[in-house]
Design a protein around this motif. Sequence first.
Motif, PDB file in Angstrom:
ATOM      1  N   ASP A   1     -32.057 -98.872 -20.683  1.00 41.59           N
ATOM      2  CA  ASP A   1     -32.818 -99.721 -21.608  1.00 41.59           C
ATOM      3  C   ASP A   1     -32.969-101.083 -20.952  1.00 41.59           C
ATOM      4  O   ASP A   1     -32.022-101.876 -20.930  1.00 41.59           O
TER       5      ASP A   1
ATOM      6  N   GLU B   1     -37.590 -95.290 -25.927  1.00 38.80           N
ATOM      7  CA  GLU B   1     -38.128 -96.524 -26.513  1.00 38.80           C
ATOM      8  C   GLU B   1     -39.420 -96.911 -25.826  1.00 38.80           C
ATOM      9  O   GLU B   1     -39.459 -97.084 -24.605  1.00 38.80           O
TER      10      GLU B   1
ATOM     11  N   THR C   1     -36.919 -97.953 -22.958  1.00 41.42           N
ATOM     12  CA  THR C   1     -35.754 -97.110 -22.654  1.00 41.42           C
ATOM     13  C   THR C   1     -36.207 -95.716 -22.234  1.00 41.42           C
ATOM     14  O   THR C   1     -37.069 -95.110 -22.881  1.00 41.42           O
TER      15      THR C   1
ATOM     16  N   ASP D   1     -39.434-104.001 -23.656  1.00 43.27           N
ATOM     17  CA  ASP D   1     -38.200-103.366 -24.141  1.00 43.27           C
ATOM     18  C   ASP D   1     -38.430-101.862 -24.054  1.00 43.27           C
ATOM     19  O   ASP D   1     -39.008-101.269 -24.963  1.00 43.27           O
TER      20      ASP D   1
END
Length: 485
Positions: free
Chosen positions: A308, A442, A321, A319
């Motif tokens: 991440d 993510e 992941t 951001d």
Amino acid sequence: MKRLIILLLFLTPFLAYTQPSEDLPSDFLNQEFHKGRRQALRDKLPSNSVAVFFANPTRNRSNDVDFVYHQDPNFYYLTGYKEPDAVLLIFKDKQTAKNGAQYDEIIFVQPRNANAEMWTGRRLGDEGVKTKLGLNQAFNNTEFKKYNIDFTKFDAILFHDFNNDVRDNPKDSADLYSLIEQFKQKVNYPSKESTLNVARESKKNNLNTKELPVLMGMLRGVKTKEELELVRKAVSISGMAQREVMKAIKPGMSEREIQGIHEYIFKKYEAEDVGYPSIVGAGHNGCILHYIENYKPTVANTELILMDLGAEYHGYTADVTRTIPISGKFSVEQRQIYDLVLKAQEEAMKACKPGITTQELSTITRNVINRGLVELGIIKTENEKHLYYPHGCCHHIGLDVHDPIPQGKLQENMIITVEPGIYIPENANCDKRWWGIAVRIEDDCLITKDGFELLSSSAPRKAEEIEALMKEPSALDDFELPEIK
Ligand code: GLY
Ligand code: MN
Ligand code: MN
């Protein structure tokens, strides 16, 4: 000759300020952007009010070394100023200075200082702030104490309450600590012990710590086209790093080395920083949601690794992941959990559009995950309380990795993460073949007029795409260093 000297005399003050900028990238937000944001805030301010912002404090790392300075995102958003010890006031209405000048914003910044600049870097100073940032009412912070404005005349003084710990530098009577003390005196800030009660006290005075976070949340929530470009860049860089790591990763690498490859690629693309401490957790380390030690020296062939990481590009952060099998192939159980998380993410993405809330998106992912966990026999009923998915699925990103939350539903040009996860620690109340499996996927999604755009699409998400990419050669395959004894 005489003409040349006159020309040089005329140019010197400009050279002093323009020269350093030649080293800087040209795609920073420009002064028109920041000016526009100040006006947008002014438009939202209540009548007869002033909004006051302080720069972030410097933070001591140890002894005489500070952490790298990072500006308060609201301060940066409104000014572009990246130095400490500054205060900004934005007025709803025009004010009149003693000399009759009219102004509706004023900033006090740290003064230039040749010795300090030799050690710790360039400063803009008041003149630099005028020419480079376009804030015409700019003064040295030493002037703030004397700045004699009658704060009682305002119906509201909006500011963020002082929850940050700020150190006093006794040698500097205009450091952030002193600026805050001076401000408190000017506005009759309630006594120390009632710091947390300012909002309550505000019924009796004109101090208002509630409204500014809401206004800034709304402003920063909807990205302008200039901001979108920078977030796009930060996210693309982070996606490219995930791709390269998928090719380069090998059993036996350490978590830190894997972190290093990501961050090297960030820098290679000129990202100045990470937007938050990088999280690289193998096996059960992935169950620690914000695992930042990244200390495991040897990642085992059988493990998943949860990565991440977000590049910060000109202040804006990604951001992203990805969770991948070190061996290049998911085990049966890892794949079942992975596909369940992916399904939850895809169901949420289908609903990603203006008018929905992040809570509703979270509920969608939670329902998919609970149903799937029952099918896999990891929980018994969908209503069983468990800690396998202990977080929400979305937050806004921007200048902060967890950007201020704008009130209401999602709107066009907001950017959110969609990040479901399942984390099964050792000794969890299920068959132990699931233990140590931690998966988060993510992605960063730009809300468009009638849906969303997946900004992080350069990093594969489907298990078979990841496995295929992991078979490809990497530029780092032959990168070997001599052993250090
Ligand atoms: N990287 C922190 C988060 O995903 O919220
Ligand atoms: Mn996130
Ligand atoms: Mn994250």
